[in-house]
Design a protein around this motif. Sequence first.
Motif, PDB file in Angstrom:
ATOM      1  N   ASN A   2       0.761  -1.248   0.136  1.00 51.93           N
ATOM      2  CA  ASN A   2      -0.215  -0.022  -0.076  1.00 51.93           C
ATOM      3  C   ASN A   2       0.607   1.228   0.075  1.00 51.93           C
ATOM      4  N   GLN A   4       3.136   3.738  -2.491  1.00 52.22           N
ATOM      5  CA  GLN A   4       3.334   3.861  -4.065  1.00 52.22           C
ATOM      6  C   GLN A   4       3.859   5.123  -4.156  1.00 52.22           C
ATOM      7  N   PRO A   5       4.692   5.411  -5.155  1.00 53.59           N
ATOM      8  CA  PRO A   5       5.394   6.729  -5.427  1.00 53.59           C
ATOM      9  C   PRO A   5       4.318   7.634  -5.973  1.00 53.59           C
ATOM     10  N   GLU A   9      -1.069   8.328 -11.430  1.00 55.49           N
ATOM     11  CA  GLU A   9      -1.715   7.161 -11.354  1.00 55.49           C
ATOM     12  C   GLU A   9      -1.927   7.126  -9.807  1.00 55.49           C
ATOM     13  N   THR A  10      -1.018   7.290  -9.201  1.00 50.19           N
ATOM     14  CA  THR A  10      -1.081   7.055  -7.495  1.00 50.19           C
ATOM     15  C   THR A  10      -2.246   8.043  -7.269  1.00 50.19           C
ATOM     16  N   LEU A 164      -3.963   3.566   1.377  1.00 44.52           N
ATOM     17  CA  LEU A 164      -2.773   3.813   0.550  1.00 44.52           C
ATOM     18  C   LEU A 164      -1.766   4.939   1.097  1.00 44.52           C
ATOM     19  N   ILE A 166       1.091   7.580  -0.027  1.00 40.93           N
ATOM     20  CA  ILE A 166       1.577   8.100  -0.999  1.00 40.93           C
ATOM     21  C   ILE A 166       2.901   8.690  -0.469  1.00 40.93           C
ATOM     22  N   ASP A 167       3.981   8.203  -1.522  1.00 41.22           N
ATOM     23  CA  ASP A 167       5.340   8.410  -0.938  1.00 41.22           C
ATOM     24  C   ASP A 167       5.861   9.521  -1.911  1.00 41.22           C
TER      25      ASP A 167
END
Length: 314
Positions: A2, A4-5, A9-10, A164, A166-167
């Motif tokens: 869970n 994501q970069p 899309e993220t 999720l 987000i990184d």
Amino acid sequence: MNLQPANAETIAAATRILRGGGLVSFPTETVYGLGADATQGQAVARIFAAKGRPSFNPLIVHVADQTWVAALAHCDARFDKLTQAFWPGPLTLVLRRRDDCPASDLVSAGLDSIAVRMPDHPVAQALLRGVERPLAAPSANASGSISPTLAAHVRDSLGQKVDLIIDGGACRVGLESTVLDLTKSTAAILRPGTITAAQIAAVIGPVDVITGDQAAPTSPGQLASHYAPGLPMRLNAAEARPGEAWLGFGTCAGAALNLSARADMVEAAANLFAMMRALDDSARYKAIAVAPIPDVGIGLAINDRLKRAAAPRP
Ligand code: AMP
Ligand code: MG
């Protein structure tokens, strides 16, 4: 997985999750937030559950810009001046809630006020514009522990409780926002941050600074023990005792880590939480000793967090 970069899309996936009432952790310039649609009570309730946060603690509502606030709260001339001077940025404003405020009562935790902020981060902004709703987002850590300044901190603290993460890399400011109460005739700082009382006073005139004990029930960022690492902390330490990790500031030969070798407060604020975590996670130490940090400007905010981290645990 869970985490994501941060990419288009993220952000699209995160937007769908938030609209559907889920939880997304996203980067802001201060620390990582644990976001939910502020208008969905069940989604906001999931934030409290994931953090293990006492339900009397109100949450900051994030907005895309100042125009979003008109529907939520009563805004006065001070609001206009302060948002012009400091938004987007690390200044949270506590305002009187409108009776028809669409945000869930849970974000206010039963108070007749609401805290709002416009984050200065492209990922947070993209999410707000995508969801088209204000987002409630406290720091994305288990209640009472150190705030996250990296996506990995969120994963380690909350893991699968978040739909999720987000990184977006390291948070630039690294310390939570200044919280300013505008519900009374004299503005009052409830939580110090990198925007200082002097900077605020230059825009709206005199401000009160409320210390922890006076404001504990209204602003839980002022709970005595907060931001706490696992290891005991000792403050104003001129050197490390045996078994201690010395967290330096300025010239500190032998420090395990240094918040800012050149004694720069902004750099120290950005490093504070990540360095506390790194020392806390190291098996080598029994305690963390922190070098003295001058109690002026941003140093006030850094010392505020350090005092809470060192306070007796509940
Ligand atoms: P966090 O989002 O975890 O950084 O914490 C939010 C901070 O804002 C806490 O110190 C809260 O007590 C404070 N806060 C949020 N809403 C209000 C409010 N309505 N009145 C006073 N303080 C608030
Ligand atoms: Mg927090």
